[in-house]
Design a protein around this motif. Structure first.
Motif, PDB file in Angstrom:
ATOM      1  N   GLU A 137       0.821  -1.221   0.000  1.00 37.52           N
ATOM      2  CA  GLU A 137       0.000   0.000   0.000  1.00 37.52           C
ATOM      3  C   GLU A 137       0.853   1.268   0.000  1.00 37.52           C
ATOM      4  OE1 GLU A 137      -3.468   0.500   0.197  1.00 37.52           O
ATOM      5  OE2 GLU A 137      -3.768  -1.628  -0.238  1.00 37.52           O
ATOM      6  N   GLY A 138       2.163   1.124   0.199  1.00 41.39           N
ATOM      7  CA  GLY A 138       3.046   2.286   0.186  1.00 41.39           C
ATOM      8  C   GLY A 138       2.855   3.213   1.376  1.00 41.39           C
ATOM      9  N   CYS A 139       2.634   2.637   2.566  1.00 43.56           N
ATOM     10  CA  CYS A 139       2.411   3.458   3.760  1.00 43.56           C
ATOM     11  C   CYS A 139       3.199   2.886   4.935  1.00 43.56           C
ATOM     12  CB  CYS A 139       0.924   3.555   4.078  1.00 43.56           C
ATOM     13  SG  CYS A 139       0.144   1.972   4.508  1.00 43.56           S
ATOM     14  N   ASN A 140       2.982   3.464   6.111  1.00 42.60           N
ATOM     15  CA  ASN A 140       3.673   3.009   7.317  1.00 42.60           C
ATOM     16  C   ASN A 140       2.904   1.849   7.947  1.00 42.60           C
ATOM     17  OD1 ASN A 140       5.557   2.942   9.368  1.00 42.60           O
ATOM     18  ND2 ASN A 140       5.141   5.001  10.119  1.00 42.60           N
ATOM     19  N   VAL A 141       3.610   0.999   8.683  1.00 45.31           N
ATOM     20  CA  VAL A 141       2.973  -0.124   9.369  1.00 45.31           C
ATOM     21  C   VAL A 141       2.097   0.398  10.515  1.00 45.31           C
ATOM     22  CG1 VAL A 141       4.912  -0.469  10.964  1.00 45.31           C
ATOM     23  CG2 VAL A 141       3.400  -2.393  10.419  1.00 45.31           C
ATOM     24  N   PRO A 142       0.902  -0.174  10.738  1.00 44.95           N
ATOM     25  CA  PRO A 142       0.090   0.234  11.885  1.00 44.95           C
ATOM     26  C   PRO A 142       0.631  -0.357  13.186  1.00 44.95           C
ATOM     27  CG  PRO A 142      -1.061  -1.444  10.615  1.00 44.95           C
ATOM     28  CD  PRO A 142       0.195  -1.127   9.863  1.00 44.95           C
ATOM     29  N   MET A 143       0.672   0.474  14.223  1.00 43.41           N
ATOM     30  CA  MET A 143       1.199   0.076  15.528  1.00 43.41           C
ATOM     31  C   MET A 143       0.223   0.489  16.617  1.00 43.41           C
ATOM     32  SD  MET A 143       5.083   1.346  14.685  1.00 43.41           S
ATOM     33  CE  MET A 143       4.514   2.477  13.397  1.00 43.41           C
ATOM     34  N   PHE A 144       0.102  -0.339  17.656  1.00 36.18           N
ATOM     35  CA  PHE A 144      -0.908  -0.133  18.685  1.00 36.18           C
ATOM     36  C   PHE A 144      -0.323  -0.352  20.079  1.00 36.18           C
ATOM     37  CE2 PHE A 144      -2.804  -1.806  14.841  1.00 36.18           C
ATOM     38  CZ  PHE A 144      -3.949  -1.043  14.645  1.00 36.18           C
ATOM     39  N   VAL A 161       3.933  -2.291  22.867  1.00 34.18           N
ATOM     40  CA  VAL A 161       3.399  -1.853  21.577  1.00 34.18           C
ATOM     41  C   VAL A 161       3.560  -3.000  20.581  1.00 34.18           C
ATOM     42  CG1 VAL A 161       3.673  -0.218  19.650  1.00 34.18           C
ATOM     43  CG2 VAL A 161       3.887   0.575  22.025  1.00 34.18           C
ATOM     44  N   VAL A 162       2.568  -3.168  19.710  1.00 32.64           N
ATOM     45  CA  VAL A 162       2.629  -4.198  18.670  1.00 32.64           C
ATOM     46  C   VAL A 162       2.450  -3.569  17.298  1.00 32.64           C
ATOM     47  CG1 VAL A 162       1.797  -6.076  20.146  1.00 32.64           C
ATOM     48  CG2 VAL A 162       0.142  -4.677  18.879  1.00 32.64           C
ATOM     49  N   SER A 163       3.034  -4.220  16.303  1.00 32.35           N
ATOM     50  CA  SER A 163       2.749  -3.881  14.911  1.00 32.35           C
ATOM     51  C   SER A 163       1.788  -4.929  14.354  1.00 32.35           C
ATOM     52  CB  SER A 163       4.035  -3.833  14.074  1.00 32.35           C
ATOM     53  OG  SER A 163       4.693  -5.092  14.084  1.00 32.35           O
ATOM     54  N   THR A 204      -8.700  -0.102  13.065  1.00 30.12           N
ATOM     55  CA  THR A 204      -8.565   0.866  11.965  1.00 30.12           C
ATOM     56  C   THR A 204      -7.987   2.191  12.442  1.00 30.12           C
ATOM     57  OG1 THR A 204     -10.784   1.839  12.193  1.00 30.12           O
ATOM     58  CG2 THR A 204     -10.583  -0.166  10.855  1.00 30.12           C
ATOM     59  N   LYS A 205      -7.683   2.304  13.744  1.00 28.52           N
ATOM     60  CA  LYS A 205      -7.156   3.552  14.285  1.00 28.52           C
ATOM     61  C   LYS A 205      -5.888   3.276  15.098  1.00 28.52           C
ATOM     62  CE  LYS A 205     -11.687   5.812  14.457  1.00 28.52           C
ATOM     63  NZ  LYS A 205     -12.721   6.440  15.329  1.00 28.52           N
ATOM     64  N   PRO A 206      -4.763   3.105  14.405  1.00 27.27           N
ATOM     65  CA  PRO A 206      -3.517   2.799  15.119  1.00 27.27           C
ATOM     66  C   PRO A 206      -3.034   3.983  15.953  1.00 27.27           C
ATOM     67  CG  PRO A 206      -3.092   3.154  12.782  1.00 27.27           C
ATOM     68  CD  PRO A 206      -4.583   3.135  12.938  1.00 27.27           C
ATOM     69  N   ASP A 207      -2.291   3.674  17.009  1.00 21.64           N
ATOM     70  CA  ASP A 207      -1.678   4.716  17.836  1.00 21.64           C
ATOM     71  C   ASP A 207      -0.474   5.338  17.152  1.00 21.64           C
ATOM     72  OD1 ASP A 207      -3.304   4.482  20.332  1.00 21.64           O
ATOM     73  OD2 ASP A 207      -2.527   2.432  20.264  1.00 21.64           O
ATOM     74  N   TRP A 223       2.712  -8.445  16.089  1.00 22.02           N
ATOM     75  CA  TRP A 223       4.077  -8.728  16.541  1.00 22.02           C
ATOM     76  C   TRP A 223       4.517  -7.671  17.551  1.00 22.02           C
ATOM     77  CZ3 TRP A 223       2.476 -10.129  11.704  1.00 22.02           C
ATOM     78  CH2 TRP A 223       2.874 -11.395  11.218  1.00 22.02           C
ATOM     79  N   ALA A 224       5.339  -8.049  18.518  1.00 22.08           N
ATOM     80  CA  ALA A 224       5.940  -7.071  19.424  1.00 22.08           C
ATOM     81  C   ALA A 224       6.700  -6.042  18.603  1.00 22.08           C
ATOM     82  CB  ALA A 224       6.875  -7.772  20.411  1.00 22.08           C
ATOM     83  N   CYS A 225       6.755  -4.814  19.101  1.00 21.32           N
ATOM     84  CA  CYS A 225       7.268  -3.703  18.302  1.00 21.32           C
ATOM     85  C   CYS A 225       8.282  -2.888  19.089  1.00 21.32           C
ATOM     86  CB  CYS A 225       6.094  -2.820  17.865  1.00 21.32           C
ATOM     87  SG  CYS A 225       6.563  -1.390  16.885  1.00 21.32           S
ATOM     88  N   GLY A 226       9.318  -2.452  18.390  1.00 17.56           N
ATOM     89  CA  GLY A 226      10.368  -1.634  18.995  1.00 17.56           C
ATOM     90  C   GLY A 226       9.958  -0.202  19.268  1.00 17.56           C
ATOM     91  N   VAL A 227       8.702   0.139  19.017  1.00 15.17           N
ATOM     92  CA  VAL A 227       8.179   1.440  19.442  1.00 15.17           C
ATOM     93  C   VAL A 227       7.778   1.387  20.920  1.00 15.17           C
ATOM     94  CG1 VAL A 227       6.321   3.145  19.019  1.00 15.17           C
ATOM     95  CG2 VAL A 227       7.515   2.107  17.108  1.00 15.17           C
ATOM     96  N   THR A 228       7.834   0.207  21.509  1.00 16.22           N
ATOM     97  CA  THR A 228       7.513   0.067  22.935  1.00 16.22           C
ATOM     98  C   THR A 228       8.241   1.091  23.814  1.00 16.22           C
ATOM     99  OG1 THR A 228       6.935  -2.275  22.705  1.00 16.22           O
ATOM    100  CG2 THR A 228       7.590  -1.520  24.901  1.00 16.22           C
TER     101      THR A 228
END
Length: 262
Positions: A137-144, A161-163, A204-207, A223-228
């Motif tokens: 889609e050419g966008c950023n991964v959603p993260m929550f 935080v997860v992706s 549909t509304k990622p953080d 998946w666990a995310c390094g934005v944690t």
């Protein structure tokens, strides 16, 4: 420019000169990418212990010597102050500024942590004919942010935080198998299916990042995310933490395969 086929060195140079300013998913395919957390030396041991206790969310790829700007063990001739497209400055838990380099902020008492990124296993997913939606889609991964608590260490604690990537139901097992080979870049998913059970009210509304469509017959996989560490900064409010902008990663010279296990 086809950034998928560029070398890590070329990507970092394009970041440094301002040609690349956005998310780096799919760039320098085959090479690992890294999240960033920078703290004052007084908090560095606590954070290192926090990462050791929470390896799914914060798998450490490298720690740079205090005051050094060179992550030479994973990227030659790199400068951590300039080679990420965008940085975030958190003060007392508040995001106060987003900048394209850290030259005005740099201090010799900074310790930099480079943390594994799930972008690093996406090439393996695509090699198994599994669509990676934010790339297509050419966008950023959603993260929550989730209700999955991290294990406390020193001053650091807070939510994981997860992706999220939508995976066709028939490919979920394969996606788990593929990503399980990469524990240094988050490894197997933390959760599959119902977002509400991990505290996500609206998928549909990622953080952080961008929303992506989940098609009929697909399952949201998390998946666990390094934005944690950014969620941790907002939770415990250290006087200063510097991070990457979510999705705007540091591209290393290390092949994805190096972090894979058989």
């Amino acid at each position: 420019m086809n950034y998928q086929q560029q070398s890590p060195q070329a990507i970092r140079e394009a970041v440094r000169n301002g040609t690349i300013t956005g998310p780096t998913a799919g760039y320098a395919m085959g090479y690992a990418q890294a999240n960033l957390a920078i703290l004052k030396k007084e908090h560095a041991f606590d954070f290192l212990l926090f990462a050791q206790r929470n390896p799914k969310a914060c798998p450490i790829l490298d720690v740079i010597e205090p005051g050094s700007v060179s992550p030479s063990r994973i990227a030659k001739n790199a400068d951590i102050r300039t080679d990420i497209p965008k940085y975030r400055i958190y003060k007392h838990g508040e995001l106060v500024e987003e900048v394209s380099d850290l030259k005005d902020y740099w201090s010799d008492d900074f310790v930099c942590f480079l943390i594994g990124c799930s972008f690093s296993f996406e090439n393996a997913l695509m090699n198994n004919d599994i669509d990676v939606r934010h790339i297509s889609e050419g966008c950023n991964v959603p993260m929550f942010k989730t209700n999955i608590a991290t294990e406390k260490a020193g001053i650091f604690e807070g939510p994981t935080v997860v992706s999220m990537r939508p995976i066709p139901e028939a490919e979920v097992v394969r996606a788990v198998q593929v990503t399980s080979r990469f524990p240094s870049v988050h490894g197997a998913p933390l959760h599959i299916g119902n977002p509400a059970s991990i505290g996500i009210r609206d998928v549909t509304k990622p953080d952080f990042g961008d929303a992506v469509p989940i098609k009929d017959g697909e399952v949201p996989v998390f998946w666990a995310c390094g934005v944690t560490p950014q969620a941790i900064a907002m939770h415990v409010k250290p006087d200063l933490m510097i991070t990457h902008e979510p999705g705007h990663m540091f591209v290393t010279d290390v092949k994805d395969a190096f972090y894979g296990v058989l």
